[in-house]
Scaffold this active site. Structure first.
Site, mmCIF file in Angstrom:
data_model
loop_
_atom_site.group_PDB
_atom_site.id
_atom_site.type_symbol
_atom_site.label_atom_id
_atom_site.label_comp_id
_atom_site.label_asym_id
_atom_site.label_seq_id
_atom_site.Cartn_x
_atom_site.Cartn_y
_atom_site.Cartn_z
ATOM 1 N N GLY A 46 0.886 -1.287 0.108
ATOM 2 C CA GLY A 46 0.138 0.006 0.029
ATOM 3 C C GLY A 46 0.781 1.271 -0.111
ATOM 4 O O GLY A 46 2.110 1.414 0.371
ATOM 5 N N GLN A 51 2.870 10.081 1.374
ATOM 6 C CA GLN A 51 4.027 9.320 1.313
ATOM 7 C C GLN A 51 5.002 9.713 0.408
ATOM 8 O O GLN A 51 6.258 9.491 0.603
ATOM 9 C CB GLN A 51 3.834 7.860 1.438
ATOM 10 C CG GLN A 51 3.413 7.372 2.937
ATOM 11 C CD GLN A 51 3.301 5.661 2.706
ATOM 12 O OE1 GLN A 51 2.043 5.352 2.220
ATOM 13 N NE2 GLN A 51 4.285 5.186 3.314
ATOM 14 N N CYS A 115 6.154 -0.176 7.725
ATOM 15 C CA CYS A 115 5.774 0.973 6.909
ATOM 16 C C CYS A 115 7.142 1.448 5.979
ATOM 17 O O CYS A 115 8.204 1.545 6.200
ATOM 18 C CB CYS A 115 5.460 2.100 7.941
ATOM 19 S SG CYS A 115 4.783 3.471 7.032
ATOM 20 N N LEU A 116 6.731 1.721 4.789
ATOM 21 C CA LEU A 116 7.802 2.008 3.966
ATOM 22 C C LEU A 116 8.343 3.446 4.245
ATOM 23 O O LEU A 116 9.436 3.805 3.873
ATOM 24 C CB LEU A 116 7.233 2.247 2.516
ATOM 25 C CG LEU A 116 6.653 0.966 1.783
ATOM 26 C CD1 LEU A 116 6.000 1.052 0.528
ATOM 27 C CD2 LEU A 116 7.856 0.086 1.522
ATOM 28 N N HIS A 157 -4.113 1.850 7.873
ATOM 29 C CA HIS A 157 -2.813 2.125 7.719
ATOM 30 C C HIS A 157 -2.699 3.445 6.854
ATOM 31 O O HIS A 157 -2.047 4.276 7.154
ATOM 32 C CB HIS A 157 -1.784 0.969 7.522
ATOM 33 C CG HIS A 157 -0.664 1.260 7.615
ATOM 34 N ND1 HIS A 157 0.411 0.863 8.424
ATOM 35 C CD2 HIS A 157 0.322 2.253 6.622
ATOM 36 C CE1 HIS A 157 1.592 1.543 8.214
ATOM 37 N NE2 HIS A 157 1.553 2.290 7.271
ATOM 38 N N GLU A 158 -3.099 3.022 5.492
ATOM 39 C CA GLU A 158 -3.040 4.240 4.466
ATOM 40 C C GLU A 158 -3.873 5.439 4.836
ATOM 41 O O GLU A 158 -3.515 6.432 4.577
ATOM 42 C CB GLU A 158 -3.380 3.692 3.225
ATOM 43 C CG GLU A 158 -2.570 2.413 2.684
ATOM 44 C CD GLU A 158 -1.015 2.567 2.813
ATOM 45 O OE1 GLU A 158 -0.837 4.057 2.646
ATOM 46 O OE2 GLU A 158 -0.113 1.905 3.116
ATOM 47 N N HIS A 161 -2.163 7.527 6.933
ATOM 48 C CA HIS A 161 -0.792 8.306 6.332
ATOM 49 C C HIS A 161 -1.938 9.810 5.988
ATOM 50 O O HIS A 161 -1.411 10.957 5.921
ATOM 51 C CB HIS A 161 -0.487 7.644 5.066
ATOM 52 C CG HIS A 161 0.643 7.123 5.794
ATOM 53 N ND1 HIS A 161 1.615 7.188 6.201
ATOM 54 C CD2 HIS A 161 0.889 5.643 5.466
ATOM 55 C CE1 HIS A 161 2.431 6.384 6.308
ATOM 56 N NE2 HIS A 161 2.066 5.311 5.951
#
Length: 201
Positions: A46, A51, A115-116, A157-158, A161
């Site tokens: 995702g 991000q 997480c990225l 999660h997204e 963000h």
């Protein structure tokens, strides 16, 4: 399509709340394609526009190949925008959502998240087990995604963000402080976080 740089903690842009997309047009379509390409290259499951430093409420998700039980990925998708990407392996399913909002939450689940934008850290996070998300597609269709388990976790999660919140913010103060101290030390040494690659959302 183009790869975009994924911002990493503590970049202040990650803490900014994204604005709703007012007009769905070519710029948003390009952003979505770039997000997808960047997510696959990372690799992750995702990615949110925040991000990559874009303050718009846009996310992409693809949980292909993850070992969730049947029915755990999508329970209901009305007017779906799930597309197989050209040249991708069969079964890769890309979910593109514009202005996603959680309309319902139910139950509780603890999932090990990574997480990225928070490299080198995974931790158990408590979230709703089931969610109903309302959003728009690039074709300007309104959709509802009803999800549980991994997809529910990834959606939450997204959307976090987009609200300027990292999964790091959901951890205990001690865990946050330890991570920050480790990152500062690595930065002073000119190194990056390493280790095994977990499932990164």
């Amino acid at each position: 399509m183009a790869l975009r740089q994924i911002l990493e903690y503590p970049n202040p842009l990650l803490k900014k709340r994204a604005a709703p997309v007012a007009t769905i047009g070519g710029e948003v379509a390009t952003l979505i394609e770039d997000l997808a390409e960047t997510m696959y290259a990372a690799p992750g499951v995702g990615l949110a526009a925040t991000q990559v430093g874009v303050g718009q409420r846009v996310i992409v998700l693809d949980l292909h190949g993850e070992d969730e039980a049947p029915g755990k990925r999508l329970l209901k998708l009305i007017n779906p925008e799930i597309a197989e990407r050209e040249g991708e392996a069969p079964g890769k399913r890309l979910l593109k959502l514009i202005n996603p909002e959680i309309a319902e939450r139910e139950g509780e689940v603890v999932w090990e998240e990574g997480c990225l934008s928070v490299p080198g850290l995974t931790a158990p996070v408590k979230r709703a087990r089931r969610v109903l998300v309302r959003a728009w597609t690039p074709e300007e269709r309104e959709v509802e995604v009803e999800a549980e388990e991994l997809l529910a976790v990834a959606l939450q999660h997204e959307i976090d963000h987009l609200d300027g919140r990292l999964f790091l913010d959901r951890l205990s103060r001690l865990k946050r402080d330890l991570y920050r101290a480790r990152q500062r030390k690595l930065e002073r040494q000119g190194r990056k976080s390493g280790g095994a690659r977990p499932l990164l959302i």
